[in-house]
Design a protein around this motif. Structure first.
Motif, PDB file in Angstrom:
ATOM      1  N   UNK A 162    -119.691 -53.490  10.789  1.00 14.44           N
ATOM      2  CA  UNK A 162    -119.613 -52.517   9.695  1.00 14.44           C
ATOM      3  C   UNK A 162    -120.570 -51.359   9.934  1.00 14.44           C
ATOM      4  N   UNK A 163    -121.717 -51.644  10.549  1.00 13.95           N
ATOM      5  CA  UNK A 163    -122.698 -50.583  10.818  1.00 13.95           C
ATOM      6  C   UNK A 163    -122.210 -49.620  11.889  1.00 13.95           C
ATOM      7  N   UNK A 197    -115.124 -44.458  27.798  1.00 15.14           N
ATOM      8  CA  UNK A 197    -115.640 -45.272  28.925  1.00 15.14           C
ATOM      9  C   UNK A 197    -117.052 -45.788  28.697  1.00 15.14           C
ATOM     10  N   UNK A 198    -117.889 -45.041  28.001  1.00 14.73           N
ATOM     11  CA  UNK A 198    -119.252 -45.500  27.717  1.00 14.73           C
ATOM     12  C   UNK A 198    -119.214 -46.718  26.797  1.00 14.73           C
ATOM     13  N   UNK A 199    -118.350 -46.692  25.805  1.00 18.02           N
ATOM     14  CA  UNK A 199    -118.234 -47.842  24.910  1.00 18.02           C
ATOM     15  C   UNK A 199    -117.682 -49.055  25.651  1.00 18.02           C
ATOM     16  N   UNK A 208    -125.190 -55.838  23.670  1.00 15.83           N
ATOM     17  CA  UNK A 208    -124.440 -54.757  23.018  1.00 15.83           C
ATOM     18  C   UNK A 208    -122.948 -55.075  22.878  1.00 15.83           C
ATOM     19  N   UNK A 209    -122.582 -56.319  23.105  1.00 14.16           N
ATOM     20  CA  UNK A 209    -121.152 -56.654  23.017  1.00 14.16           C
ATOM     21  C   UNK A 209    -120.620 -56.499  21.584  1.00 14.16           C
ATOM     22  N   UNK A 215    -117.167 -50.645  17.808  1.00 11.74           N
ATOM     23  CA  UNK A 215    -116.823 -49.232  18.025  1.00 11.74           C
ATOM     24  C   UNK A 215    -115.416 -49.085  18.588  1.00 11.74           C
ATOM     25  N   UNK A 216    -115.069 -49.933  19.548  1.00  8.05           N
ATOM     26  CA  UNK A 216    -113.719 -49.836  20.130  1.00  8.05           C
ATOM     27  C   UNK A 216    -112.637 -50.154  19.109  1.00  8.05           C
TER      28      UNK A 216
END
Length: 259
Positions: A162-163, A197-199, A208-209, A215-216
């Motif tokens: 959610x963040x 690509x960064x994500x 960071x998974x 985000x994706x």
């Protein structure tokens, strides 16, 4: 009764008897006025019955003059909204339309047809199906992803996903800030094709998974919303960055761009 009182009552009794014998004649009760003074006598009251019609005063002593009633035929007029007789088209009887003859197209005057106006894209509605699906994917479906990919810490993973919606802060850089017909994919900096690509690389790092998944999936939800809007606004699709990237890829592959 004293005799003197009887003699005094005789004139009054005689006057009363005179009025009774005279009945209700108008000449006795109503004074007569001259026509020069502008006086018009009132019309007598009329009384009608089914056999004969006559005029008479209210008093029965007035002679009546009987008039034979004539029965006039009743004229019935058709209403204004009466349906007119249907006119058959010129041609063979029984045909629905007349048979076309040679030269009808040449004799007919050309009719100007107004150009068809383009369909306006739908405006933003709070309780539309598109809005409900969009915000359900943003707030409800991340809980399913957290239970599937991070079952041991699904509550923490859900809050982190959610963040990740904080990437929508890049909307503040656009003018106007909110535009319902604008596709955010490829337009805003954090939604651009260079950031995707960064994500994707963040998925390789265990720390960071969760952020990468959130985000994706956020970008996937915005893409679904853009494709939904393109169904109602073809011009929005032609002006979007998705169409530009698609045309660039097809050009590299040697295919013609299709609108």
């Amino acid at each position: 009764m004293p005799p003197l009182l009887v003699f005094r009552l005789i004139p009054y009794v005689a006057a009363a008897l005179t009025l009774v014998l005279a009945g209700c004649r108008s000449a006795v009760i109503v004074p007569q006025f001259s026509a020069a003074a502008g006086y018009r006598a009132p019309l007598p009251a009329q009384r009608f019955d089914t056999v004969a019609a006559g005029t008479a005063h209210n008093c029965a002593t007035t002679p009546q003059r009987r008039i034979n009633a004539e029965a006039w035929p009743r004229v019935v007029r058709p209403p204004d909204h009466a349906t007119s007789k249907k006119q058959e088209p010129v041609g063979k009887p029984g045909r629905r339309y007349p048979k076309a003859a040679t030269g009808d197209t040449a004799r007919s005057s050309p009719q100007l047809v107004a150009p068809r106006q383009p369909r306006k894209p739908p405006s933003f509605k709070l309780f539309s199906a598109q809005t409900l699906v969009h915000y359900s994917l943003h707030f409800a479906f991340p809980a399913v992803l957290a239970l599937v990919f991070f079952p041991l810490m699904w509550q923490t993973a859900y809050l982190i996903m959610l963040a990740t919606m904080l990437i929508d802060l890049d909307h503040l850089l656009a003018k106007p800030i909110f535009e319902p017909r604008r596709c955010s994919i490829g337009y805003h900096p954090l939604h651009s094709f260079y950031a995707v690509p960064v994500y994707a690389l963040l998925l390789l790092l265990p720390a960071t998974q969760i952020v990468a998944v959130g985000i994706l999936f956020h970008l996937f939800t915005d893409t679904v919303d853009c494709l939904w809007s393109f169904r109602h606004c073809h011009e929005c699709y032609l002006n979007s960055r998705i169409y530009a990237v698609r045309s660039w890829v097809r050009k590299r592959l040697g295919r013609k761009a299709m609108d």
